[in-house]
Design an enzyme around this catalytic site. Structure first.
Site, mmCIF file in Angstrom:
data_model
loop_
_atom_site.group_PDB
_atom_site.id
_atom_site.type_symbol
_atom_site.label_atom_id
_atom_site.label_comp_id
_atom_site.label_asym_id
_atom_site.label_seq_id
_atom_site.Cartn_x
_atom_site.Cartn_y
_atom_site.Cartn_z
ATOM 1 C CG LEU A 297 -2.024 -1.114 1.132
ATOM 2 C CD1 LEU A 297 -2.878 -1.127 2.392
ATOM 3 C CD2 LEU A 297 -2.908 -0.957 -0.105
ATOM 4 C CG ASN B 28 0.339 -3.685 -8.315
ATOM 5 O OD1 ASN B 28 0.318 -4.236 -7.217
ATOM 6 N ND2 ASN B 28 -0.541 -2.747 -8.639
ATOM 7 C CG HIS C 126 -5.848 -2.515 -10.029
ATOM 8 N ND1 HIS C 126 -5.718 -1.651 -8.955
ATOM 9 C CD2 HIS C 126 -7.047 -2.239 -10.592
ATOM 10 C CE1 HIS C 126 -6.787 -0.880 -8.887
ATOM 11 N NE2 HIS C 126 -7.606 -1.217 -9.867
HETATM 12 C C1 GRF Z 1 -5.579 -7.684 -3.394
HETATM 13 O O1 GRF Z 1 -6.930 -7.427 -3.576
HETATM 14 C C2 GRF Z 1 -4.784 -7.081 -4.527
HETATM 15 O O2 GRF Z 1 -5.486 -7.030 -5.712
HETATM 16 C C3 GRF Z 1 -4.512 -5.686 -4.036
HETATM 17 O O3 GRF Z 1 -4.360 -5.817 -2.646
HETATM 18 C C4 GRF Z 1 -5.020 -6.985 -2.170
HETATM 19 C C5 GRF Z 1 -4.005 -7.813 -1.440
HETATM 20 O O4 GRF Z 1 -4.512 -8.877 -0.729
HETATM 21 N N1 GRF Z 1 -3.405 -5.119 -4.744
HETATM 22 P P1 GRF Z 1 -3.540 -9.939 -0.091
HETATM 23 O O5 GRF Z 1 -2.630 -9.218 0.909
HETATM 24 O O6 GRF Z 1 -2.740 -10.599 -1.175
HETATM 25 O O7 GRF Z 1 -4.413 -10.918 0.621
#
Ligand code: GRF
Length: 210
Positions: A91, A108, A110
């Site tokens: 994030l 990445n 998304h």
């Molecule tokens: C996922 O929904 C991904 O698409 C986004 O962040 C979330 C991560 O979830 N970028 P996790 O930590 O892999 O469970």
């Protein structure tokens, strides 16, 4: 051997999906050399303990400036000689000093079909909320390379997912993960490990297997 560094902030279910495919040898000749979180208590750091993967917390607040943080993160991955950096629910927005050090070597995921519901402000549940509010019938997920923009890099793989009438953002988020994210992220890494992804004119071409 492909050396991967992973950046996480949270639960790490995508990371888990990738580890599973390395463990069962769907993804070959690949090793996760480090998982770095910006949050000490990210569950992703717990997950990796049983796989003997190095975990580390590097967070912006430990540094005087965002630039110092970025350079520390960059230098850590350079010292590990990583071939690919995987953002798995990370994030923090990465500065250009970082992105430019690893051109077309940062992936990445998304949780929408880019270019819909992406860019600034579209992260986490906000993406799925936007999808439901607009009333679109098909959403999905996208794996892409990271460039200096937000969700603007070359698209590697996409997978559609149906939006159902009574979906809440939480229900839709879970379906997008199960049906798309956990499938295409390991798949993109497999293709990369097999040397089958090339980028030409900002577009990804996937080569047939030999
Ligand atoms: C996922 O929904 C991904 O698409 C986004 O962040 C979330 C991560 O979830 N970028 P996790 O930590 O892999 O469970």
């Amino acid at each position: 051997m492909l050396r991967i560094g992973v950046l996480v902030s949270g639960g790490g279910t995508n990371l888990q999906a990738i580890i599973d495919k390395i463990e069962d040898k769907t993804i070959k000749n690949t090793q996760i050399v480090a998982v770095v979180s910006n949050k000490q208590n990210a569950y992703a750091l717990e997950r990796i303990k049983k796989y003997n993967i190095e975990g580390k917390c590097i967070k912006p607040s430990d540094y005087l400036t965002k630039k110092d943080f970025t350079l520390a993160l960059r230098d850590y991955f350079l010292s590990l000689e990583v071939d690919l950096i995987v953002l798995a629910g990370y994030l923090v927005v990465l500065s250009e000093e970082f992105v430019q050090a690893f051109p077309n070597k940062i992936m990445n995921i998304h949780p929408s079909l880019i270019p819909a519901f992406c860019g600034n402000g579209f992260y986490g549940l906000r993406v799925h909320k936007g999808v439901i509010e607009r009333g679109v019938k098909i959403t999905g997920a996208t794996v892409h390379f990271v460039d200096e923009g937000t969700d603007t890099g070359p698209i590697i793989l996409q997978k559609p997912v149906e939006v159902k009438e009574n979906d809440t953002p939480e229900i839709l988020q879970r379906r997008v993960m199960e049906e798309a994210e956990w499938v295409i992220y390991p798949e993109a890494i497999r293709l990369y490990a097999e040397g089958r992804i090339i980028v030409e004119n900002n577009k990804v071409k996937i080569l047939d297997s030999i």
